[in-house]
Scaffold this motif. Structure first.
Motif, mmCIF file in Angstrom:
data_model
loop_
_atom_site.group_PDB
_atom_site.id
_atom_site.type_symbol
_atom_site.label_atom_id
_atom_site.label_comp_id
_atom_site.label_asym_id
_atom_site.label_seq_id
_atom_site.Cartn_x
_atom_site.Cartn_y
_atom_site.Cartn_z
ATOM 1 N N ASP A 1 0.992 -1.332 -0.167
ATOM 2 C CA ASP A 1 -0.047 -0.082 0.021
ATOM 3 C C ASP A 1 1.065 1.226 0.000
ATOM 4 O O ASP A 1 2.001 1.364 -0.066
ATOM 5 C CB ASP A 1 -1.092 -0.086 1.189
ATOM 6 C CG ASP A 1 -0.224 0.208 2.577
ATOM 7 O OD1 ASP A 1 0.816 0.467 2.563
ATOM 8 O OD2 ASP A 1 -1.133 0.023 3.582
ATOM 9 N N ALA A 2 0.187 2.497 -0.060
ATOM 10 C CA ALA A 2 0.898 3.873 -0.114
ATOM 11 C C ALA A 2 2.074 3.897 0.949
ATOM 12 O O ALA A 2 2.924 4.610 0.806
ATOM 13 C CB ALA A 2 0.068 4.818 -0.282
ATOM 14 N N ASP A 3 1.745 3.243 2.267
ATOM 15 C CA ASP A 3 2.601 3.334 3.407
ATOM 16 C C ASP A 3 3.716 2.412 3.344
ATOM 17 O O ASP A 3 4.544 2.479 4.348
ATOM 18 C CB ASP A 3 1.753 3.409 4.696
ATOM 19 C CG ASP A 3 0.722 4.715 4.792
ATOM 20 O OD1 ASP A 3 0.981 5.359 4.421
ATOM 21 O OD2 ASP A 3 -0.373 4.261 5.566
ATOM 22 N N GLY A 4 3.653 1.415 2.461
ATOM 23 C CA GLY A 4 4.800 0.531 2.349
ATOM 24 C C GLY A 4 4.307 -1.041 3.121
ATOM 25 O O GLY A 4 5.277 -1.675 3.137
ATOM 26 N N THR A 5 3.173 -0.883 3.474
ATOM 27 C CA THR A 5 2.617 -2.212 4.121
ATOM 28 C C THR A 5 2.391 -3.172 3.052
ATOM 29 O O THR A 5 1.418 -3.065 2.252
ATOM 30 C CB THR A 5 1.314 -2.038 5.087
ATOM 31 O OG1 THR A 5 2.021 -0.963 5.961
ATOM 32 C CG2 THR A 5 1.132 -2.969 5.887
ATOM 33 N N GLU A 6 2.913 -4.432 3.609
ATOM 34 C CA GLU A 6 2.623 -5.419 2.358
ATOM 35 C C GLU A 6 1.226 -6.020 2.656
ATOM 36 O O GLU A 6 0.991 -6.245 3.795
ATOM 37 C CB GLU A 6 3.641 -6.522 2.930
ATOM 38 C CG GLU A 6 3.621 -8.092 1.921
ATOM 39 C CD GLU A 6 4.521 -8.998 2.242
ATOM 40 O OE1 GLU A 6 5.540 -8.740 1.995
ATOM 41 O OE2 GLU A 6 4.305 -9.769 3.059
ATOM 42 N N LEU A 7 0.376 -5.953 1.785
ATOM 43 C CA LEU A 7 -0.774 -6.550 1.452
ATOM 44 C C LEU A 7 -1.108 -7.873 1.181
ATOM 45 O O LEU A 7 -2.138 -8.468 1.679
ATOM 46 C CB LEU A 7 -1.621 -5.549 0.916
ATOM 47 C CG LEU A 7 -1.869 -4.039 1.172
ATOM 48 C CD1 LEU A 7 -2.750 -3.301 0.374
ATOM 49 C CD2 LEU A 7 -2.234 -3.914 2.790
ATOM 50 N N ALA A 8 -0.346 -8.433 0.412
ATOM 51 C CA ALA A 8 -0.284 -9.574 -0.374
ATOM 52 C C ALA A 8 1.074 -10.252 -0.864
ATOM 53 O O ALA A 8 1.745 -9.188 -1.114
ATOM 54 C CB ALA A 8 -1.366 -9.697 -1.360
ATOM 55 N N LEU A 9 1.214 -11.447 -0.770
ATOM 56 C CA LEU A 9 2.217 -12.060 -1.296
ATOM 57 C C LEU A 9 1.921 -13.189 -1.987
ATOM 58 O O LEU A 9 1.308 -14.123 -1.621
ATOM 59 C CB LEU A 9 3.592 -12.214 -0.331
ATOM 60 C CG LEU A 9 4.808 -12.947 -0.763
ATOM 61 C CD1 LEU A 9 5.721 -11.919 -1.310
ATOM 62 C CD2 LEU A 9 5.350 -13.384 0.489
ATOM 63 N N SER A 10 2.531 -13.296 -3.201
ATOM 64 C CA SER A 10 2.119 -14.285 -4.398
ATOM 65 C C SER A 10 2.823 -15.433 -4.145
ATOM 66 O O SER A 10 3.657 -15.693 -3.302
ATOM 67 C CB SER A 10 2.249 -13.916 -5.698
ATOM 68 O OG SER A 10 3.637 -13.998 -6.048
ATOM 69 N N VAL A 11 2.363 -16.630 -4.768
ATOM 70 C CA VAL A 11 3.011 -17.749 -4.942
ATOM 71 C C VAL A 11 4.195 -17.656 -5.894
ATOM 72 O O VAL A 11 4.275 -16.371 -6.222
ATOM 73 C CB VAL A 11 2.037 -18.972 -5.687
ATOM 74 C CG1 VAL A 11 1.004 -19.178 -4.853
ATOM 75 C CG2 VAL A 11 1.883 -18.336 -7.212
ATOM 76 N N CYS A 12 5.265 -18.368 -6.023
ATOM 77 C CA CYS A 12 6.478 -18.443 -6.759
ATOM 78 C C CYS A 12 6.019 -18.581 -8.248
ATOM 79 O O CYS A 12 5.350 -19.444 -8.425
ATOM 80 C CB CYS A 12 7.489 -19.344 -6.402
ATOM 81 S SG CYS A 12 8.192 -19.012 -4.716
ATOM 82 N N PHE A 13 6.532 -17.731 -8.920
ATOM 83 C CA PHE A 13 6.475 -17.680 -10.401
ATOM 84 C C PHE A 13 7.802 -17.969 -11.010
ATOM 85 O O PHE A 13 8.898 -17.876 -10.563
ATOM 86 C CB PHE A 13 6.108 -16.460 -11.023
ATOM 87 C CG PHE A 13 4.665 -16.052 -10.508
ATOM 88 C CD1 PHE A 13 3.530 -16.470 -11.393
ATOM 89 C CD2 PHE A 13 4.236 -15.223 -9.382
ATOM 90 C CE1 PHE A 13 2.210 -16.288 -10.919
ATOM 91 C CE2 PHE A 13 3.088 -14.936 -9.254
ATOM 92 C CZ PHE A 13 2.010 -15.295 -9.764
ATOM 93 N N GLN A 14 7.926 -18.697 -12.039
ATOM 94 C CA GLN A 14 9.214 -19.210 -12.648
ATOM 95 C C GLN A 14 10.051 -18.117 -13.221
ATOM 96 O O GLN A 14 11.298 -18.193 -13.424
ATOM 97 C CB GLN A 14 9.128 -20.296 -13.925
ATOM 98 C CG GLN A 14 8.030 -19.982 -15.003
ATOM 99 C CD GLN A 14 7.853 -21.099 -15.835
ATOM 100 O OE1 GLN A 14 8.128 -22.222 -15.237
ATOM 101 N NE2 GLN A 14 7.397 -20.919 -16.947
ATOM 102 N N ASP A 15 9.119 -16.977 -13.870
ATOM 103 C CA ASP A 15 9.837 -15.841 -14.361
ATOM 104 C C ASP A 15 9.159 -14.596 -14.128
ATOM 105 O O ASP A 15 7.902 -14.668 -13.778
ATOM 106 C CB ASP A 15 10.427 -16.300 -15.802
ATOM 107 C CG ASP A 15 9.225 -16.390 -16.723
ATOM 108 O OD1 ASP A 15 8.309 -15.900 -16.643
ATOM 109 O OD2 ASP A 15 9.358 -17.690 -17.417
ATOM 110 N N LYS A 16 9.651 -13.487 -14.690
ATOM 111 C CA LYS A 16 9.240 -12.272 -14.571
ATOM 112 C C LYS A 16 7.912 -12.159 -15.298
ATOM 113 O O LYS A 16 6.863 -11.500 -15.154
ATOM 114 C CB LYS A 16 10.064 -11.069 -14.838
ATOM 115 C CG LYS A 16 11.036 -10.972 -13.836
ATOM 116 C CD LYS A 16 12.248 -9.760 -14.261
ATOM 117 C CE LYS A 16 13.164 -9.781 -13.217
ATOM 118 N NZ LYS A 16 13.991 -8.353 -13.429
#
Length: 63
Positions: free
Chosen positions: A21-36
């Protein structure tokens, strides 16, 4: 400034997407992806779902 998505390194050369979010708080973290490229596709999917997805309450105290 609004929140943003970050591509971050994960174990084994994979990457993850972090929603902050705008304050730098992590709201979500995804699963691992193999590439960008695959991670970017995940971001596009998330944007579409967030724009129109309904809220489903799966908590024990659903009312």
């Amino acid at each position: 400034m609004a929140g943003h998505f970050e591509l971050i390194d994960a174990a084994g050369g994979d990457c993850r997407v972090r929603l902050v979010d705008a304050d730098g708080t992590e709201l979500a973290l995804s699963v691992c992806f193999q590439d960008k490229e695959t991670a970017a596709k995940g971001i596009y999917s998330l944007r579409e779902i967030a724009a129109s997805g309904l809220i489903e309450d799966h908590t024990a105290s659903a009312s």
